[in-house]
Design a protein around this motif. Structure first.
Motif, PDB file in Angstrom:
ATOM      1  N   LYS A 118      47.044  52.011  14.730  1.00 38.99           N
ATOM      2  CA  LYS A 118      46.581  53.085  15.606  1.00 38.99           C
ATOM      3  C   LYS A 118      46.069  54.222  14.726  1.00 38.99           C
ATOM      4  N   THR A 119      44.885  54.712  15.036  1.00 32.80           N
ATOM      5  CA  THR A 119      44.252  55.753  14.233  1.00 32.80           C
ATOM      6  C   THR A 119      44.595  57.131  14.781  1.00 32.80           C
ATOM      7  N   LEU A 120      45.060  58.020  13.902  1.00 32.19           N
ATOM      8  CA  LEU A 120      45.350  59.387  14.311  1.00 32.19           C
ATOM      9  C   LEU A 120      44.066  60.110  14.710  1.00 32.19           C
ATOM     10  N   ARG A 121      44.167  61.058  15.631  1.00 26.38           N
ATOM     11  CA  ARG A 121      42.989  61.733  16.173  1.00 26.38           C
ATOM     12  C   ARG A 121      42.066  62.323  15.093  1.00 26.38           C
ATOM     13  N   PRO A 122      42.612  62.977  14.032  1.00 29.12           N
ATOM     14  CA  PRO A 122      41.698  63.549  13.031  1.00 29.12           C
ATOM     15  C   PRO A 122      40.853  62.505  12.295  1.00 29.12           C
ATOM     16  N   MET A 123      41.251  61.228  12.393  1.00 30.02           N
ATOM     17  CA  MET A 123      40.525  60.175  11.689  1.00 30.02           C
ATOM     18  C   MET A 123      39.608  59.374  12.617  1.00 30.02           C
ATOM     19  N   VAL A 124      39.561  59.734  13.901  1.00 31.38           N
ATOM     20  CA  VAL A 124      38.732  59.000  14.858  1.00 31.38           C
ATOM     21  C   VAL A 124      37.297  59.518  14.800  1.00 31.38           C
ATOM     22  N   PRO A 125      36.329  58.639  14.555  1.00 32.42           N
ATOM     23  CA  PRO A 125      34.936  59.092  14.425  1.00 32.42           C
ATOM     24  C   PRO A 125      34.289  59.398  15.775  1.00 32.42           C
ATOM     25  N   GLU A 126      33.251  60.215  15.756  1.00 26.14           N
ATOM     26  CA  GLU A 126      32.441  60.438  16.945  1.00 26.14           C
ATOM     27  C   GLU A 126      31.689  59.138  17.265  1.00 26.14           C
ATOM     28  N   PRO A 127      31.541  58.797  18.549  1.00 29.88           N
ATOM     29  CA  PRO A 127      30.917  57.509  18.891  1.00 29.88           C
ATOM     30  C   PRO A 127      29.415  57.444  18.652  1.00 29.88           C
ATOM     31  N   ASP A 128      28.738  58.596  18.498  1.00 32.71           N
ATOM     32  CA  ASP A 128      27.281  58.586  18.390  1.00 32.71           C
ATOM     33  C   ASP A 128      26.772  58.941  16.990  1.00 32.71           C
ATOM     34  N   VAL A 129      27.585  58.697  15.972  1.00 35.50           N
ATOM     35  CA  VAL A 129      27.160  58.993  14.601  1.00 35.50           C
ATOM     36  C   VAL A 129      25.951  58.130  14.236  1.00 35.50           C
ATOM     37  N   ASP A 130      24.982  58.730  13.568  1.00 33.12           N
ATOM     38  CA  ASP A 130      23.796  57.997  13.124  1.00 33.12           C
ATOM     39  C   ASP A 130      24.162  57.083  11.948  1.00 33.12           C
ATOM     40  N   PRO A 131      23.737  55.815  11.980  1.00 34.68           N
ATOM     41  CA  PRO A 131      24.072  54.890  10.883  1.00 34.68           C
ATOM     42  C   PRO A 131      23.620  55.379   9.513  1.00 34.68           C
ATOM     43  N   ASP A 132      22.413  55.942   9.432  1.00 35.27           N
ATOM     44  CA  ASP A 132      21.921  56.438   8.147  1.00 35.27           C
ATOM     45  C   ASP A 132      22.784  57.589   7.637  1.00 35.27           C
ATOM     46  N   ALA A 133      23.233  58.448   8.558  1.00 37.28           N
ATOM     47  CA  ALA A 133      24.084  59.575   8.172  1.00 37.28           C
ATOM     48  C   ALA A 133      25.433  59.074   7.685  1.00 37.28           C
ATOM     49  N   ALA A 134      25.985  58.069   8.364  1.00 37.61           N
ATOM     50  CA  ALA A 134      27.282  57.520   7.951  1.00 37.61           C
ATOM     51  C   ALA A 134      27.186  56.892   6.565  1.00 37.61           C
ATOM     52  N   LEU A 135      26.102  56.160   6.318  1.00 41.84           N
ATOM     53  CA  LEU A 135      25.921  55.524   5.012  1.00 41.84           C
ATOM     54  C   LEU A 135      25.691  56.575   3.927  1.00 41.84           C
ATOM     55  N   SER A 136      24.918  57.598   4.232  1.00 44.70           N
ATOM     56  CA  SER A 136      24.671  58.671   3.265  1.00 44.70           C
ATOM     57  C   SER A 136      25.979  59.379   2.897  1.00 44.70           C
ATOM     58  N   THR A 137      26.817  59.628   3.890  1.00 49.03           N
ATOM     59  CA  THR A 137      28.114  60.258   3.635  1.00 49.03           C
ATOM     60  C   THR A 137      28.980  59.362   2.771  1.00 49.03           C
ATOM     61  N   PHE A 138      28.975  58.064   3.062  1.00 52.67           N
ATOM     62  CA  PHE A 138      29.756  57.118   2.260  1.00 52.67           C
ATOM     63  C   PHE A 138      29.306  57.171   0.799  1.00 52.67           C
ATOM     64  N   HIS A 139      28.002  57.165   0.572  1.00 54.85           N
ATOM     65  CA  HIS A 139      27.494  57.210  -0.805  1.00 54.85           C
ATOM     66  C   HIS A 139      27.882  58.513  -1.499  1.00 54.85           C
ATOM     67  N   ALA A 140      27.824  59.626  -0.772  1.00 51.99           N
ATOM     68  CA  ALA A 140      28.207  60.909  -1.359  1.00 51.99           C
ATOM     69  C   ALA A 140      29.676  60.916  -1.751  1.00 51.99           C
ATOM     70  N   HIS A 141      30.509  60.328  -0.908  1.00 48.74           N
ATOM     71  CA  HIS A 141      31.932  60.272  -1.217  1.00 48.74           C
ATOM     72  C   HIS A 141      32.212  59.336  -2.393  1.00 48.74           C
ATOM     73  N   GLN A 142      31.482  58.230  -2.476  1.00 46.43           N
ATOM     74  CA  GLN A 142      31.662  57.329  -3.618  1.00 46.43           C
ATOM     75  C   GLN A 142      31.269  58.030  -4.913  1.00 46.43           C
TER      76      GLN A 142
END
Length: 197
Positions: free
Chosen positions: A107-131
């Motif tokens: 079960k995912t805690l509320r602060p870790m639940v993503p918004e349902p309409d996140v743009d795929p390119d934005a999610a991937l860009s964020t992942f790369h920035a975090h890496q």
């Protein structure tokens, strides 16, 4: 094949790069609509999984940045070692629960639940920035004793990790959700190539 947990700084750096390429390949292989597809309302899309990873990584990287910066501060003398490192058994066990193949859903805690309409390119860009941020923090910690420097989880204050376990946790959690994304792509109803977006 699921990669084994890295045992040293060079192994951590290699795994960060491997995950970056894996995420890119997964998202470049599908349409935008497919990246947003969900089997049902209770499940996440490919984008949802990566956006969730972004929320977790954002919180942990901020905490890890603080502890690495403090250890490197002028006048500080962090414990130094090239390994092997000793880590708290409870946090090592916790990291193990994150590793794929995924047999138990959490079960995912509320602060870790993503918004349902996140743009795929934005999610991937964020992942790369975090890496990229994770890579720089691992490199900055080279030579430190990754088993003796400790910090508290940003989500569970009583849960403390060694710095090395913190790195392991983020990479294991990434592996978990990259595995779940691959599982999603194998779903019988997953949109076929060219179905939109």
């Amino acid at each position: 094949m699921i990669p084994k947990r890295a045992a040293d700084v060079d192994g951590l750096l290699a795994e960060i790069e491997r995950q970056r390429h894996e995420a890119t390949d997964l998202f470049e292989s599908v349409s935008t609509d497919a990246a947003r597809w969900r089997p049902d309302e209770s499940r996440w899309s490919m984008t949802g999984h990566l956006a969730h990873v972004g929320l977790v990584n954002e919180a942990y990287l901020g905490r890890i940045d603080e502890v690495v910066s403090a250890a490197r501060a002028e006048g500080a003398a962090p414990p130094m070692s090239d390994g092997p490192y000793r880590h708290p058994w409870i946090s090592t066990w916790f990291v193990g629960t994150m590793e794929p193949p995924v047999k138990r859903r959490m079960k995912t805690l509320r602060p870790m639940v993503p918004e349902p309409d996140v743009d795929p390119d934005a999610a991937l860009s964020t992942f790369h920035a975090h890496q990229a941020k994770l890579l720089s923090l691992v490199e900055a910690s080279r030579g430190m004793d990754l088993g003796k420097i400790r910090f508290s989880s940003p989500f569970f204050a009583l849960l403390r990790f060694s710095l090395g376990t913190g790195f392991d946790l983020l990479l294991a959690h990434n592996r978990r959700h990259l595995w779940l994304i691959r599982e999603l792509q194998e779903h019988a109803d997953f949109p076929s190539e060219g179905s939109g977006g």
